[in-house]
Design a protein around this motif. Sequence first.
Motif, PDB file in Angstrom:
ATOM      1  N   LEU A   1     -36.510  26.311  -5.040  1.00  0.00           N
ATOM      2  CA  LEU A   1     -37.914  26.896  -5.393  1.00  0.00           C
ATOM      3  C   LEU A   1     -38.620  25.643  -5.967  1.00  0.00           C
ATOM      4  N   ASP A   2     -40.033  25.259  -5.857  1.00  0.00           N
ATOM      5  CA  ASP A   2     -40.777  24.161  -6.610  1.00  0.00           C
ATOM      6  C   ASP A   2     -41.107  25.119  -8.001  1.00  0.00           C
ATOM      7  N   LEU A   3     -40.217  24.598  -9.100  1.00  0.00           N
ATOM      8  CA  LEU A   3     -40.656  25.245 -10.275  1.00  0.00           C
ATOM      9  C   LEU A   3     -41.540  24.501 -11.193  1.00  0.00           C
ATOM     10  N   SER A   4     -42.461  23.600 -10.618  1.00  0.00           N
ATOM     11  CA  SER A   4     -43.225  22.917 -11.220  1.00  0.00           C
ATOM     12  C   SER A   4     -44.618  23.692 -11.478  1.00  0.00           C
ATOM     13  N   ASN A   5     -44.663  24.466 -10.729  1.00  0.00           N
ATOM     14  CA  ASN A   5     -45.905  25.361 -10.952  1.00  0.00           C
ATOM     15  C   ASN A   5     -46.069  25.910 -12.425  1.00  0.00           C
ATOM     16  N   SER A   6     -47.081  25.875 -13.095  1.00  0.00           N
ATOM     17  CA  SER A   6     -47.167  26.335 -14.458  1.00  0.00           C
ATOM     18  C   SER A   6     -47.114  27.593 -14.457  1.00  0.00           C
ATOM     19  N   LYS A   7     -47.407  28.439 -13.438  1.00  0.00           N
ATOM     20  CA  LYS A   7     -47.213  29.928 -13.771  1.00  0.00           C
ATOM     21  C   LYS A   7     -45.784  30.527 -13.571  1.00  0.00           C
ATOM     22  N   TRP A   8     -44.802  29.565 -13.297  1.00  0.00           N
ATOM     23  CA  TRP A   8     -43.531  29.829 -12.803  1.00  0.00           C
ATOM     24  C   TRP A   8     -42.807  29.836 -14.442  1.00  0.00           C
ATOM     25  N   THR A   9     -42.060  30.979 -14.818  1.00  0.00           N
ATOM     26  CA  THR A   9     -41.577  31.026 -16.234  1.00  0.00           C
ATOM     27  C   THR A   9     -39.922  31.681 -15.652  1.00  0.00           C
ATOM     28  N   PRO A  10     -39.351  31.439 -16.638  1.00  0.00           N
ATOM     29  CA  PRO A  10     -37.871  32.110 -16.807  1.00  0.00           C
ATOM     30  C   PRO A  10     -37.958  33.849 -16.149  1.00  0.00           C
ATOM     31  N   GLU A  11     -38.859  34.378 -16.997  1.00  0.00           N
ATOM     32  CA  GLU A  11     -39.157  35.777 -16.468  1.00  0.00           C
ATOM     33  C   GLU A  11     -39.327  35.866 -15.190  1.00  0.00           C
ATOM     34  N   SER A  12     -40.304  35.174 -14.748  1.00  0.00           N
ATOM     35  CA  SER A  12     -40.559  35.161 -13.243  1.00  0.00           C
ATOM     36  C   SER A  12     -39.397  35.219 -12.468  1.00  0.00           C
ATOM     37  N   GLU A  13     -38.467  34.278 -12.630  1.00  0.00           N
ATOM     38  CA  GLU A  13     -37.087  33.907 -11.980  1.00  0.00           C
ATOM     39  C   GLU A  13     -36.369  35.209 -12.102  1.00  0.00           C
ATOM     40  N   ILE A  14     -36.366  35.683 -13.072  1.00  0.00           N
ATOM     41  CA  ILE A  14     -35.189  36.964 -13.363  1.00  0.00           C
ATOM     42  C   ILE A  14     -36.027  38.099 -12.433  1.00  0.00           C
ATOM     43  N   TYR A  15     -37.255  38.208 -12.704  1.00  0.00           N
ATOM     44  CA  TYR A  15     -37.903  39.262 -11.804  1.00  0.00           C
ATOM     45  C   TYR A  15     -37.745  39.284 -10.376  1.00  0.00           C
ATOM     46  N   LEU A  16     -37.685  37.853  -9.890  1.00  0.00           N
ATOM     47  CA  LEU A  16     -37.561  37.715  -8.341  1.00  0.00           C
ATOM     48  C   LEU A  16     -36.203  37.758  -8.307  1.00  0.00           C
ATOM     49  N   LEU A  17     -35.028  37.445  -9.047  1.00  0.00           N
ATOM     50  CA  LEU A  17     -33.830  37.813  -8.506  1.00  0.00           C
ATOM     51  C   LEU A  17     -33.719  39.169  -8.410  1.00  0.00           C
ATOM     52  N   SER A  18     -34.058  39.862  -9.421  1.00  0.00           N
ATOM     53  CA  SER A  18     -34.009  41.474  -9.597  1.00  0.00           C
ATOM     54  C   SER A  18     -34.681  42.265  -8.061  1.00  0.00           C
ATOM     55  N   VAL A  19     -35.543  41.629  -7.696  1.00  0.00           N
ATOM     56  CA  VAL A  19     -36.494  42.271  -6.611  1.00  0.00           C
ATOM     57  C   VAL A  19     -35.529  41.874  -5.236  1.00  0.00           C
ATOM     58  N   SER A  20     -35.029  40.801  -5.317  1.00  0.00           N
ATOM     59  CA  SER A  20     -34.276  40.064  -4.223  1.00  0.00           C
ATOM     60  C   SER A  20     -33.003  41.115  -3.952  1.00  0.00           C
ATOM     61  N   GLU A  21     -32.365  41.047  -5.330  1.00  0.00           N
ATOM     62  CA  GLU A  21     -31.123  41.902  -5.215  1.00  0.00           C
ATOM     63  C   GLU A  21     -31.465  43.460  -4.712  1.00  0.00           C
ATOM     64  N   GLY A  22     -32.462  43.891  -5.112  1.00  0.00           N
ATOM     65  CA  GLY A  22     -32.810  45.376  -4.870  1.00  0.00           C
ATOM     66  C   GLY A  22     -33.057  45.454  -3.488  1.00  0.00           C
ATOM     67  N   ILE A  23     -33.712  44.579  -2.805  1.00  0.00           N
ATOM     68  CA  ILE A  23     -34.082  44.511  -1.325  1.00  0.00           C
ATOM     69  C   ILE A  23     -32.554  44.394  -0.618  1.00  0.00           C
ATOM     70  N   ILE A  24     -31.850  43.521  -1.050  1.00  0.00           N
ATOM     71  CA  ILE A  24     -30.480  43.369  -0.508  1.00  0.00           C
ATOM     72  C   ILE A  24     -29.642  44.538  -0.586  1.00  0.00           C
ATOM     73  N   GLU A  25     -29.748  45.352  -1.599  1.00  0.00           N
ATOM     74  CA  GLU A  25     -28.819  46.483  -1.909  1.00  0.00           C
ATOM     75  C   GLU A  25     -29.497  47.672  -0.964  1.00  0.00           C
ATOM     76  N   ASN A  26     -30.844  47.696  -0.513  1.00  0.00           N
ATOM     77  CA  ASN A  26     -31.396  48.668   0.255  1.00  0.00           C
ATOM     78  C   ASN A  26     -31.161  48.167   1.693  1.00  0.00           C
ATOM     79  N   TYR A  27     -31.217  47.075   1.968  1.00  0.00           N
ATOM     80  CA  TYR A  27     -30.994  46.455   3.257  1.00  0.00           C
ATOM     81  C   TYR A  27     -29.751  45.574   3.522  1.00  0.00           C
TER      82      TYR A  27
END
Length: 68
Positions: free
Chosen positions: A4-30
Amino acid sequence: MEELDLSNSKWTPESEIYLLSVSEGIIENYPDIDLEKELEELGYIIEDLIQPDRIKIFMERLQEKYPD
């Protein structure tokens, strides 16, 4: 998955944690899908998974494609 390109000023550690959480949830369901491939086929990028409205639509499309 590509890096991922983390140079975007909107990208924060919280965003990354949220993204990982969502991804893991999708993988658990599918567990048998290739998340990166599904995102691409449905016209999404991984960063879309930090936007609740995009997540909802993506999940609806996954459910249509892979009904229980």
